[in-house]
Motif scaffolding. Structure first.
Motif, PDB file in Angstrom:
ATOM      1  N   ARG A 102      40.858  34.878  41.264  1.00 37.21           N
ATOM      2  CA  ARG A 102      40.947  36.991  41.132  1.00 37.21           C
ATOM      3  C   ARG A 102      40.000  36.791  42.585  1.00 37.21           C
ATOM      4  NH1 ARG A 102      37.423  40.396  40.544  1.00 37.21           N
ATOM      5  NH2 ARG A 102      36.442  39.045  38.325  1.00 37.21           N
ATOM      6  N   ARG A 103      38.457  35.918  42.706  1.00 39.27           N
ATOM      7  CA  ARG A 103      37.717  36.146  43.783  1.00 39.27           C
ATOM      8  C   ARG A 103      38.105  35.223  44.566  1.00 39.27           C
ATOM      9  NH1 ARG A 103      31.477  34.881  40.527  1.00 39.27           N
ATOM     10  NH2 ARG A 103      31.559  36.385  38.703  1.00 39.27           N
ATOM     11  N   ALA A 104      38.585  34.785  44.557  1.00 44.06           N
ATOM     12  CA  ALA A 104      39.638  33.977  46.077  1.00 44.06           C
ATOM     13  C   ALA A 104      40.040  35.042  46.804  1.00 44.06           C
ATOM     14  CB  ALA A 104      39.965  32.429  46.166  1.00 44.06           C
ATOM     15  N   ALA A 105      40.938  35.184  45.815  1.00 41.84           N
ATOM     16  CA  ALA A 105      41.927  36.303  46.304  1.00 41.84           C
ATOM     17  C   ALA A 105      41.589  37.216  46.451  1.00 41.84           C
ATOM     18  CB  ALA A 105      43.339  36.502  45.625  1.00 41.84           C
ATOM     19  N   GLU A 106      40.502  38.577  46.609  1.00 44.30           N
ATOM     20  CA  GLU A 106      40.092  39.354  47.100  1.00 44.30           C
ATOM     21  C   GLU A 106      39.335  39.552  48.397  1.00 44.30           C
ATOM     22  OE1 GLU A 106      37.580  40.630  43.844  1.00 44.30           O
ATOM     23  OE2 GLU A 106      39.165  41.816  42.384  1.00 44.30           O
ATOM     24  N   LEU A 137      49.822  39.511  50.352  1.00 48.19           N
ATOM     25  CA  LEU A 137      49.299  37.418  50.562  1.00 48.19           C
ATOM     26  C   LEU A 137      48.171  37.171  49.149  1.00 48.19           C
ATOM     27  CD1 LEU A 137      48.814  35.188  52.138  1.00 48.19           C
ATOM     28  CD2 LEU A 137      47.761  36.439  53.213  1.00 48.19           C
ATOM     29  N   GLN A 138      47.803  38.731  48.652  1.00 43.13           N
ATOM     30  CA  GLN A 138      46.187  38.306  47.780  1.00 43.13           C
ATOM     31  C   GLN A 138      46.929  38.325  46.549  1.00 43.13           C
ATOM     32  OE1 GLN A 138      44.170  41.904  48.731  1.00 43.13           O
ATOM     33  NE2 GLN A 138      42.177  40.981  49.243  1.00 43.13           N
ATOM     34  N   LYS A 139      47.909  38.746  46.430  1.00 46.67           N
ATOM     35  CA  LYS A 139      48.848  38.611  45.426  1.00 46.67           C
ATOM     36  C   LYS A 139      49.506  36.793  45.427  1.00 46.67           C
ATOM     37  CE  LYS A 139      50.039  43.419  44.459  1.00 46.67           C
ATOM     38  NZ  LYS A 139      51.493  43.817  44.084  1.00 46.67           N
ATOM     39  N   ASP A 140      50.209  36.673  45.622  1.00 47.23           N
ATOM     40  CA  ASP A 140      50.186  35.695  46.325  1.00 47.23           C
ATOM     41  C   ASP A 140      49.690  34.071  46.055  1.00 47.23           C
ATOM     42  OD1 ASP A 140      53.339  36.354  46.179  1.00 47.23           O
ATOM     43  OD2 ASP A 140      53.300  35.821  48.368  1.00 47.23           O
ATOM     44  N   LEU A 141      48.474  35.005  46.325  1.00 51.09           N
ATOM     45  CA  LEU A 141      47.129  33.658  46.906  1.00 51.09           C
ATOM     46  C   LEU A 141      46.857  33.325  45.578  1.00 51.09           C
ATOM     47  CD1 LEU A 141      45.363  31.696  48.191  1.00 51.09           C
ATOM     48  CD2 LEU A 141      44.071  33.201  48.979  1.00 51.09           C
ATOM     49  N   ARG A 148      45.279  30.705  40.554  1.00 51.78           N
ATOM     50  CA  ARG A 148      45.311  30.254  38.931  1.00 51.78           C
ATOM     51  C   ARG A 148      45.645  28.964  39.064  1.00 51.78           C
ATOM     52  NH1 ARG A 148      47.317  35.174  38.155  1.00 51.78           N
ATOM     53  NH2 ARG A 148      44.935  35.742  37.891  1.00 51.78           N
ATOM     54  N   ALA A 149      47.046  28.702  39.288  1.00 48.53           N
ATOM     55  CA  ALA A 149      47.967  27.548  39.509  1.00 48.53           C
ATOM     56  C   ALA A 149      47.203  26.259  39.175  1.00 48.53           C
ATOM     57  CB  ALA A 149      49.627  27.609  39.475  1.00 48.53           C
ATOM     58  N   GLY A 150      46.870  26.225  40.629  1.00 46.57           N
ATOM     59  CA  GLY A 150      45.994  25.330  40.639  1.00 46.57           C
ATOM     60  C   GLY A 150      44.810  24.560  39.998  1.00 46.57           C
ATOM     61  N   LEU A 151      44.476  25.594  40.377  1.00 47.40           N
ATOM     62  CA  LEU A 151      42.543  25.754  38.997  1.00 47.40           C
ATOM     63  C   LEU A 151      43.143  24.904  37.997  1.00 47.40           C
ATOM     64  CD1 LEU A 151      41.132  29.024  40.746  1.00 47.40           C
ATOM     65  CD2 LEU A 151      40.284  26.324  40.772  1.00 47.40           C
TER      66      LEU A 151
END
Length: 87
Positions: free
Chosen positions: A12-16, A25-29, A34-37
């Motif tokens: 969430r912080r990275a997307a923000e 784009l923020q939602k996709d990011l 989340r999946a990658g981490l």
């Protein structure tokens, strides 16, 4: 295992941090991060602090029992040695 809340918070912080006005784009990011981490943390086989502390306590108890058994074995060996010596 790592608390999923931590992964969600990081994603969430990275997307923000993405530029404003790019909501989709923020939602996709966030979803991809989340999946990658989650995948990264599971491959690293990280454990929680609580699990680490529990295993440390188990190891300490095991070490204590082993030390006691080694002492007992040494005493038994000494006792047998004393009995086998000619008087």
């Amino acid at each position: 295992m790592i608390d999923p809340k931590i992964v969600d918070d990081l994603a969430r912080r990275a997307a923000e941090a993405a530029p404003a006005g790019m909501g989709e784009l923020q939602k996709d990011l966030e979803k991809n991060l989340r999946a990658g981490l989650s995948g990264l943390f599971s491959r690293l086989e990280l454990v929680s602090r609580e699990e680490f502390d529990i295993q440390s306590a188990v190891l300490a108890r095991t070490r204590s029992k082993l030390d006691a058994l080694e002492k007992q074995l040494a005493e038994l060996e000494d006792s047998l040695r004393d009995k086998s010596k000619p008087s």
